[in-house]
Design a protein around this motif. Structure first.
Motif, PDB file in Angstrom:
ATOM      1  N   ASN A 104      19.383  42.550  14.741  1.00 52.20           N
ATOM      2  CA  ASN A 104      19.685  41.469  15.676  1.00 52.20           C
ATOM      3  C   ASN A 104      20.116  40.267  14.861  1.00 52.20           C
ATOM      4  O   ASN A 104      19.370  39.803  14.008  1.00 52.20           O
ATOM      5  CB  ASN A 104      18.445  41.143  16.515  1.00 52.20           C
ATOM      6  N   ASN A 150      21.513  38.785  23.864  1.00 52.78           N
ATOM      7  CA  ASN A 150      20.352  38.340  24.636  1.00 52.78           C
ATOM      8  C   ASN A 150      20.507  36.911  25.144  1.00 52.78           C
ATOM      9  O   ASN A 150      19.751  36.472  26.010  1.00 52.78           O
ATOM     10  CB  ASN A 150      19.084  38.442  23.789  1.00 52.78           C
ATOM     11  N   ASP A 157      15.867  39.217  29.733  1.00 54.72           N
ATOM     12  CA  ASP A 157      16.233  39.968  28.531  1.00 54.72           C
ATOM     13  C   ASP A 157      16.553  39.026  27.379  1.00 54.72           C
ATOM     14  O   ASP A 157      17.493  39.249  26.609  1.00 54.72           O
ATOM     15  CB  ASP A 157      17.433  40.882  28.828  1.00 54.72           C
ATOM     16  N   ALA A 158      15.767  37.948  27.291  1.00 47.84           N
ATOM     17  CA  ALA A 158      16.089  36.882  26.337  1.00 47.84           C
ATOM     18  C   ALA A 158      15.173  36.879  25.114  1.00 47.84           C
ATOM     19  O   ALA A 158      15.225  35.948  24.303  1.00 47.84           O
ATOM     20  CB  ALA A 158      16.002  35.528  27.042  1.00 47.84           C
ATOM     21  N   ALA A 159      14.347  37.909  24.967  1.00 46.58           N
ATOM     22  CA  ALA A 159      13.345  37.885  23.898  1.00 46.58           C
ATOM     23  C   ALA A 159      13.986  37.715  22.524  1.00 46.58           C
ATOM     24  O   ALA A 159      13.428  37.061  21.650  1.00 46.58           O
ATOM     25  CB  ALA A 159      12.507  39.156  23.950  1.00 46.58           C
ATOM     26  N   LEU A 160      15.144  38.322  22.331  1.00 48.00           N
ATOM     27  CA  LEU A 160      15.770  38.251  21.010  1.00 48.00           C
ATOM     28  C   LEU A 160      16.983  37.325  21.002  1.00 48.00           C
ATOM     29  O   LEU A 160      17.833  37.422  20.125  1.00 48.00           O
ATOM     30  CB  LEU A 160      16.165  39.660  20.562  1.00 48.00           C
ATOM     31  N   SER A 161      17.055  36.422  22.001  1.00 46.47           N
ATOM     32  CA  SER A 161      18.166  35.472  22.005  1.00 46.47           C
ATOM     33  C   SER A 161      18.027  34.477  20.851  1.00 46.47           C
ATOM     34  O   SER A 161      19.000  33.833  20.464  1.00 46.47           O
ATOM     35  CB  SER A 161      18.218  34.721  23.337  1.00 46.47           C
ATOM     36  N   VAL A 162      16.814  34.349  20.342  1.00 46.17           N
ATOM     37  CA  VAL A 162      16.589  33.556  19.125  1.00 46.17           C
ATOM     38  C   VAL A 162      16.167  34.544  18.039  1.00 46.17           C
ATOM     39  O   VAL A 162      15.037  35.023  18.045  1.00 46.17           O
ATOM     40  CB  VAL A 162      15.492  32.485  19.361  1.00 46.17           C
TER      41      VAL A 162
END
Lengths: 256, 281
Positions: free
Chosen positions: A162, A188, B36-41
């Protein structure tokens, strides 16, 4: 003590019901030997075909990009539809991955193209929606948007990673070491963004485009299983036999 | 009732604030997962390499979750220092472990077992904070009915496993049936004999009403998933019901803590008469 007993039970419950992704079917891979070959376009066979779509054309799924004004501005004139099912005007299907599933010599090495395959993030969507690369070939990840993205492939056989990519940032180059059909990619930050990468250990693959056709060139004479893969409709296979310099047409069809 | 050591007013209020903050943290966690934002950071403990990332798309949810996690951790430290009970130290340990799990999930691109453990430990953390809050009000938290907690935690684990696609829905549905029936049996059997006793009736009614709400929200979130799972996300209705299901799951766990702590008819005045140190919250 009872508190710790409950905590221990919770832990046991977790362990019992959690697991990593189911392993993909193991494939026997012989270590390739000999010189790396490139497709012999002059003497090899050429496979052409189209992927037809029958049945009622599904309605477009429009994307709500209001979560990010920069994305919304990019499509203010024409809202964007999802690309999971794209039926071309000629009744064919776009974004179908076509590849030689089996039939090639197992121990043959194939030259890895030096040119990377580009996967751009533009207008808060992946362009193109689907790509194919050879194992070891670079995928060049670009961010042409004025907003941040993260690139998050979710393979089963290759390592998951990621990575973030700020606007105007340098391209990132990534490779996939193992053959895998297909690898979903998501962002995401923008949950509607989806892409698929087919990583193949030979150069005989294609993705259908605006006319639903595909071409695979330089295929050595032999009998092959050709497989098509679509993200909603699954896989279809056909067996074909080709000779040297032969042009063969093989068509596929999906029913909606 | 076990209201023998009621804490000062500021401590009771502070404990309630910690409980509220922890619940908000759980809701924020539900929003992160549902978007579904857990890995947006992709980095941790920094966010996009800084303390304040650009608040775009899913980053907003993940960053809000991190800020609330920091706040809940600091508040739990304060609560533990003020209470100095074994339960309070355990709550602090749980919040620290939860933060470590969250960070590991980001750095390891969120393996499924970490995601599921994070969901379960979050609920356990909330239950512990509620128990410490009950302590601040002079009650003595009890695990007199450990099966209640075991069933709810198992349901949380199964629900998270369903959400991450590890198992099918059948186990979660079966667990819901068992947990609901057991909670109904326990609370109704107490209620039937203690309808005049508010110290039993209130926590039992709270547990029952939250459990039924949770069943309804579970059905609603499943139906929303069936309808919208293949649509381009985010889908507001799917997010709403899923987050509500997560939040009410935590509330049921908290209510179970209060129920086992407060609803003890054998130690209550028979007619529900005055009790020293009555909980006023």
């Amino acid at each position: 003590m009872k508190l710790y007993a409950v905590a221990a039970f919770a832990l046991l419950t977790l362990i019992s019901c959690s697991s990593d992704k189911p392993p993909a079917a193991a494939t026997t891979e012989l270590a390739p030997t000999g010189p790396a070959l490139s497709p012999d376009e002059a003497n090899g066979a050429t496979l052409t075909g189209k992927v037809a779509f029958t049945g009622a054309k599904p309605p477009l799924s429009m994307i709500d990009m209001s979560a990010n004004p920069a994305c919304e501005r990019a499509h203010k004139d024409a809202p964007l539809a999802a690309e999971d099912i794209v039926v071309n005007p000629n009744g064919t299907l776009k974004y179908v991955f076509v590849w030689v599933k089996s039939g090639l010599p197992a121990n043959q090495r194939w030259a890895i193209p030096a040119t990377p395959v580009v996967l751009d993030q533009s207008g808060c969507q992946y362009k193109p929606h689907m790509i194919g690369v050879m194992t070891g070939q670079n995928v060049e990840l670009r961010n042409s948007d004025p907003t941040n993205h993260n690139i998050h492939p979710q393979p089963s056989l290759n390592p998951e990673w990621n990575d973030s990519q700020a606007p105007g940032g340098d391209p990132k180059f990534k490779t996939f070491a193992r053959q895998e059909i297909m690898i979903p990619v998501k962002c995401n930050v923008h949950p509607w963004m989806r892409s698929f990468i087919g990583a193949v250990n030979h150069p005989f693959f294609a993705v259908t485009g605006d006319d639903g056709t595909f071409t695979i060139v330089g295929l050595p004479p032999g009998t092959y299983v050709i497989q098509t893969w679509h993200e909603k409709f699954g896989t279809v296979e056909q067996t074909v036999t080709v000779g040297a310099k032969e042009h063969k047409a093989v068509d596929f069809s999906y029913k909606g | 009732m076990h209201l023998t050591n009621v804490g000062p007013l500021w401590l009771r209020r502070y404990a309630l604030a910690v409980s509220g903050c922890t619940l908000l943290l759980l809701i924020a966690g539900g929003l992160v997962t549902s978007n579904d934002a857990a890995l947006s950071v992709p980095d941790w403990p920094t966010s996009w390499g800084s303390l304040f990332p650009p608040l775009q798309g899913g980053i907003r949810y993940e960053f809000a979750h991190r800020v609330l996690a920091l706040l809940a951790t600091l508040m739990t430290i304060g609560l533990a220092l003020a209470m100095r009970t074994r339960l309070a130290w355990t709550a602090l340990l749980a919040v620290a472990a939860q933060a470590a799990l969250g960070g590991a999930g980001v750095l390891l691109a969120e393996p499924l077992w970490i995601a599921i453990a994070h969901a379960c430990l979050g609920q356990l953390q909330f239950g512990l904070v509620v128990a410490v809050t009950a302590q601040a009000f002079g009650a003595t938290p009890s695990l007199s009915r450990p099966l209640i907690f075991a069933l709810i935690l198992a349901q949380t684990a199964l629900g998270a496993a369903v959400r991450y696609g590890v198992i099918g829905l059948a186990a979660h549905l079966g667990g819901a049936l068992v947990a609901t029936l057991y909670l109904m049996w326990v609370s109704l059997s107490l209620l039937m004999n203690n309808m005049d006793n508010p110290s039993v009736r209130r926590p039992a009614m709270l547990l029952l009403s939250l459990t039924f709400s949770q069943v309804f929200l579970g059905i609603a979130s499943y139906m929303a998933r069936v309808v919208y799972v293949n649509a381009p996300q985010p889908m507001p209705l799917l997010i709403f019901f899923t987050v509500a299901h997560v939040a009410f799951g935590s509330l049921v766990f908290g209510a179970a803590v209060l129920f086992t702590t407060l609803a003890r008819p054998q130690q209550l005045p028979v007619s529900g008469g005055p009790v020293s140190g009555v909980v006023t919250a």
